[in-house]
Design a protein around this motif. Structure first.
Motif, PDB file in Angstrom:
ATOM      1  N   CYS A 236       0.848  -1.192   0.000  1.00 49.71           N
ATOM      2  CA  CYS A 236       0.000   0.000   0.000  1.00 49.71           C
ATOM      3  C   CYS A 236       0.881   1.239   0.000  1.00 49.71           C
ATOM      4  CB  CYS A 236      -0.945  -0.003   1.195  1.00 49.71           C
ATOM      5  SG  CYS A 236      -0.123   0.143   2.811  1.00 49.71           S
ATOM      6  N   THR A 338     -11.202  -2.942   0.055  1.00 51.42           N
ATOM      7  CA  THR A 338     -10.317  -3.027   1.206  1.00 51.42           C
ATOM      8  C   THR A 338     -10.985  -3.761   2.367  1.00 51.42           C
ATOM      9  OG1 THR A 338      -9.163  -1.011   0.553  1.00 51.42           O
ATOM     10  CG2 THR A 338      -9.033  -1.634   2.877  1.00 51.42           C
ATOM     11  N   SER A 358      -4.587  -3.735   4.080  1.00 55.30           N
ATOM     12  CA  SER A 358      -5.693  -4.409   3.386  1.00 55.30           C
ATOM     13  C   SER A 358      -5.855  -3.906   1.958  1.00 55.30           C
ATOM     14  CB  SER A 358      -7.001  -4.219   4.163  1.00 55.30           C
ATOM     15  OG  SER A 358      -6.905  -4.773   5.455  1.00 55.30           O
ATOM     16  N   HIS A 359      -5.405  -2.685   1.690  1.00 50.81           N
ATOM     17  CA  HIS A 359      -5.430  -2.185   0.304  1.00 50.81           C
ATOM     18  C   HIS A 359      -4.547  -3.048  -0.593  1.00 50.81           C
ATOM     19  CE1 HIS A 359      -7.215   1.395   2.132  1.00 50.81           C
ATOM     20  NE2 HIS A 359      -7.508   1.839   0.928  1.00 50.81           N
TER      21      HIS A 359
END
Length: 403
Positions: A236, A338, A358-359
């Motif tokens: 990310c 996400t 999470s991205h």
């Protein structure tokens, strides 16, 4: 000459990006930091102490995990995770904060000052300050204080003075503005511990160098596990420290494709995302030149991300350069994608990731079905302890979640 030795230039530029555009009263202080870092970066005692700290305090090296269950669910490529969430304090941030704290100690400084978004940098810097016996002052937007309350508690327990920032958007950009203003008044006795590969020279280089341990570890670990290099490496990107850390281990390998994953938020309009590479253009912010999201007046635009650590209108100058030459592909993940990745990793791998990380997981999940027989290495830059109250109160426990 390899990329890491070639960039930045002695003036802190990566191509047209970077530099140090400062008020005159700050120039001597930034030069003092740059000179000290140049000296200590090749000082055997400094390097030995930092290595000792990484092994015996931080718990490095962090492992690489094959996300076997998630890989089977997605089909296609095999997904691996560099587990920076297992670094002490729960994220990659301590890698550069201990380096900055040690630098402050060698420079004779008495205090560390910084901004924080998601709170992970603030927690890490407060940890470093406690370890080295320094005072600590952390500036944090009021919106982020409400979203990331567990990290607020941790910073206070670690002895940091928390300064709430209540102007503007009350998030990361304003926290940087506030911290810089405070540092200006204390620069003789304090060190500004910038939390990413952003800001004026020497910080983009310095933070990248401290974070490069992630990439060098991951490269060796992945080769030991599989006998090969990964086909795809991704992280990310807000300011971009965890990504530059991971990329450092692979940037001179033409066979490895690199990806930075930005927050696309909830839409394409200004204020609904923080996808700087997708919608930005070259501009100036916080003393350096980078790709930047701007409003109709040319000012840094309001931004949004479900992840407080990614809602910054700029991006590191090295990322801006790597984008301009096509070395790194910059994609994005929406808030919904996400959240899906957050629940997926929790339920299928037993790992609750930070919303920032999470991205990158979401992007890997999108890519995996298109690349059968290949491998994807994701930097799991932080754990989700700080996010669980926010996520469950706003979105629930993912009981209805399914891929």
């Amino acid at each position: 000459m390899g990329h890491l030795k070639q960039f930045p230039t002695k003036d802190g530029f990566f191509g047209e990006f970077g530099g140090a555009f400062l008020p005159p009263q700050l120039e001597p202080h930034m030069k003092e930091i740059a000179d000290a870092y140049e000296r200590l970066a090749v000082d055997g005692s400094y390097i030995a102490e930092l290595r000792y700290i990484r092994e015996h305090f931080q718990g490095r090296p962090t492992p690489v995990q094959h996300a076997k269950n998630l890989s089977e669910k997605m089909g296609g490529a095999q997904i691996y995770l560099k587990r920076e969430d297992l670094n002490h304090t729960g994220a990659h941030k301590l890698n550069h904060c201990m380096g900055e704290g040690l630098l402050a100690k060698y420079m004779g400084k008495k205090k560390l000052i910084a901004e924080t978004g998601a709170g992970q940098h603030g927690v890490a810097l407060a940890t470093a300050a406690a370890y080295f016996g320094l005072e600590c002052e952390i500036h944090m937007g009021e919106v982020d204080i409400a979203k990331e309350y567990p990290n607020v508690v941790r910073m206070k327990l670690l002895g940091a003075k928390l300064v709430p920032v209540g102007f503007g958007g009350k998030t990361l950009k304003e926290a940087v503005d506030s911290a810089f203003a405070s540092y200006l008044e204390q620069a003789d006795t304090a060190l500004f511990g910038i939390g990413s590969v952003v800001g004026p020279h020497p910080f983009p280089r310095m933070v990248r160098d401290f974070q490069s341990v992630v990439g060098f570890e991951a490269r060796d670990q992945f080769q030991a596990m599989t006998g090969n290099d990964p086909d795809h490496v991704m992280a990310c990107v807000g300011g971009g420290s965890n990504a530059m850390g991971l990329f450092s281990g692979f940037i001179d390998n033409e066979d490895v494709k690199l990806y930075g994953v930005e927050p696309h938020g909830t839409g394409t309009e200004l204020g609904k995302h923080a996808a700087t590479m997708t919608y930005g253009k070259p501009g100036m912010i916080h003393g350096f030149k980078c790709m930047l999201l701007t409003d109709e007046n040319g000012e840094p635009a309001p931004v949004h991300s479900i992840a407080s650590g990614l809602d910054y209108p700029g991006i590191g100058p090295e990322h801006s350069y790597l984008h301009s030459i096509g070395k790194v592909t910059y994609g994005s993940a929406s808030d919904d994608e996400t959240l899906k990745a957050f629940y997926a990793l929790s339920k299928y791998e037993g790992v609750i990731p930070a919303l920032e990380s999470s991205h990158a997981v979401a992007y890997a999940m999108k890519m995996a079905p298109q690349h059968p027989g290949e491998s994807i290495l994701v930097n799991l830059s932080g754990r989700g302890d700080k996010d669980i109250d926010y996520v469950t109160e706003k979105f629930g426990f993912g009981d209805d979640f399914e891929l």
